[in-house]
Design an enzyme around this catalytic site. Sequence first.
Site, mmCIF file in Angstrom:
data_model
loop_
_atom_site.group_PDB
_atom_site.id
_atom_site.type_symbol
_atom_site.label_atom_id
_atom_site.label_comp_id
_atom_site.label_asym_id
_atom_site.label_seq_id
_atom_site.Cartn_x
_atom_site.Cartn_y
_atom_site.Cartn_z
ATOM 1 N N GLY A 50 23.687 -38.709 5.537
ATOM 2 C CA GLY A 50 23.267 -38.093 6.795
ATOM 3 C C GLY A 50 22.218 -38.830 7.603
ATOM 4 O O GLY A 50 22.191 -38.730 8.830
ATOM 5 N N GLU A 105 15.003 -38.478 6.167
ATOM 6 C CA GLU A 105 16.070 -37.507 5.909
ATOM 7 C C GLU A 105 16.575 -36.948 7.242
ATOM 8 O O GLU A 105 15.839 -36.883 8.226
ATOM 9 C CB GLU A 105 15.496 -36.419 4.977
ATOM 10 N N ASP A 106 17.830 -36.519 7.244
ATOM 11 C CA ASP A 106 18.411 -36.001 8.480
ATOM 12 C C ASP A 106 17.918 -34.603 8.832
ATOM 13 O O ASP A 106 17.553 -34.319 9.963
ATOM 14 C CB ASP A 106 19.955 -36.032 8.422
ATOM 15 N N ASP A 109 16.696 -27.787 5.478
ATOM 16 C CA ASP A 109 17.303 -26.471 5.634
ATOM 17 C C ASP A 109 16.566 -25.523 4.675
ATOM 18 O O ASP A 109 15.487 -25.048 5.000
ATOM 19 C CB ASP A 109 18.797 -26.650 5.317
ATOM 20 N N LYS A 137 15.355 -26.428 10.164
ATOM 21 C CA LYS A 137 15.739 -25.042 10.456
ATOM 22 C C LYS A 137 14.722 -24.143 9.761
ATOM 23 O O LYS A 137 14.937 -23.725 8.625
ATOM 24 C CB LYS A 137 17.132 -24.739 9.885
ATOM 25 N N VAL A 159 24.851 -27.926 12.380
ATOM 26 C CA VAL A 159 24.896 -28.981 13.386
ATOM 27 C C VAL A 159 25.575 -30.237 12.857
ATOM 28 O O VAL A 159 25.520 -30.531 11.656
ATOM 29 C CB VAL A 159 23.485 -29.335 13.920
ATOM 30 N N ASP A 165 27.169 -34.250 9.321
ATOM 31 C CA ASP A 165 28.607 -34.019 9.230
ATOM 32 C C ASP A 165 28.942 -32.573 8.917
ATOM 33 O O ASP A 165 28.090 -31.780 8.512
ATOM 34 C CB ASP A 165 29.197 -34.863 8.098
ATOM 35 N N ARG A 171 30.219 -37.314 12.195
ATOM 36 C CA ARG A 171 28.957 -38.028 11.972
ATOM 37 C C ARG A 171 28.576 -38.961 13.113
ATOM 38 O O ARG A 171 27.407 -39.201 13.358
ATOM 39 C CB ARG A 171 29.054 -38.917 10.723
HETATM 40 P P1 IMP Z 1 18.419 -28.197 1.958
HETATM 41 O O1 IMP Z 1 18.359 -28.742 0.566
HETATM 42 O O2 IMP Z 1 18.949 -26.794 1.998
HETATM 43 O O3 IMP Z 1 17.130 -28.343 2.732
HETATM 44 O O4 IMP Z 1 19.536 -28.982 2.703
HETATM 45 C C1 IMP Z 1 19.388 -30.225 3.151
HETATM 46 C C2 IMP Z 1 20.724 -30.933 3.174
HETATM 47 O O5 IMP Z 1 21.808 -30.063 3.535
HETATM 48 C C3 IMP Z 1 20.675 -32.012 4.214
HETATM 49 O O6 IMP Z 1 20.316 -33.230 3.639
HETATM 50 C C4 IMP Z 1 22.092 -32.019 4.751
HETATM 51 O O7 IMP Z 1 22.854 -32.913 3.983
HETATM 52 C C5 IMP Z 1 22.628 -30.644 4.523
HETATM 53 N N1 IMP Z 1 22.572 -29.817 5.750
HETATM 54 C C6 IMP Z 1 21.842 -28.690 5.938
HETATM 55 N N2 IMP Z 1 22.061 -28.165 7.150
HETATM 56 C C7 IMP Z 1 22.947 -28.982 7.760
HETATM 57 C C8 IMP Z 1 23.578 -28.950 9.064
HETATM 58 O O8 IMP Z 1 23.370 -28.067 9.914
HETATM 59 N N3 IMP Z 1 24.452 -29.966 9.314
HETATM 60 C C9 IMP Z 1 24.716 -30.947 8.417
HETATM 61 N N4 IMP Z 1 24.155 -31.008 7.202
HETATM 62 C C10 IMP Z 1 23.281 -30.018 6.869
HETATM 63 MG MG MG Z 2 21.314 -34.974 3.742
#
Ligand code: IMP
Ligand code: MG
Length: 186
Positions: A50, A105-106, A109, A137, A159, A165, A171
């Site tokens: 990402g 990092e992208d 969440d 988010k 998103v 993606d 992407r």
């Molecule tokens: P977390 O561990 O829940 O914070 O998620 C982070 C990972 O989930 C990111 O590195 C992304 O790969 C993926 N991710 C979370 N939300 C999105 C989104 O809206 N679009 C694309 N990838 C997402």
């Molecule tokens: Mg990621």
Amino acid sequence: MTERLALPKDIERVLLDEETIQRRVRELADQISADYADVGEIVLVGVLKGAFIFLADLARRLTIPHHVDFIALSSYNRGAVSTGAVRLIMDTRAPVTGQHVLIVEDIIDTGYTLDYLVRTFRARRPASLRTCVLLSKPERREVDVRVDYLGFEIPDVWVVGYGLDYADKYRTLPYIAALKREVYAT
Ligand code: IMP
Ligand code: MG
């Protein structure tokens, strides 16, 4: 707006257009360049897949010495649903011990992925460790992780684009867009 005319069918709306993203990436690069001006060299650790576009743009705007490395994670996602379990599937090429590490990092969440990364890299005894994340988010956060450089806060929508993606699609869109909810809702 030409982007609107060209929107793929699964896309609901554009949240951040190309110019807005590029302006913010430039600001982040300026900030990072200023903050690390006195440390010598830093290593940018991009999280695949990402972050690859964000990292490429950010790195090229830095005015400080740096090198680039990558890691890849698997987060046991089922579509848009994160299970919270994270696994390292490809490590950095070079060790980071004693280096100034900036994780790139992208998106954050729930926070589980970034928390895992910070704990993993801290254990390797870098000279310093910070995080740079393009999108957040905040409504979705379950783990409290420090983000040192943040691009944008966005609402709780899935998103895509600019590296992000859905099922490996979208992407390389130049903008960041919300997917139609019926595409990812289960
Ligand atoms: P977390 O561990 O829940 O914070 O998620 C982070 C990972 O989930 C990111 O590195 C992304 O790969 C993926 N991710 C979370 N939300 C999105 C989104 O809206 N679009 C694309 N990838 C997402
Ligand atoms: Mg990621």
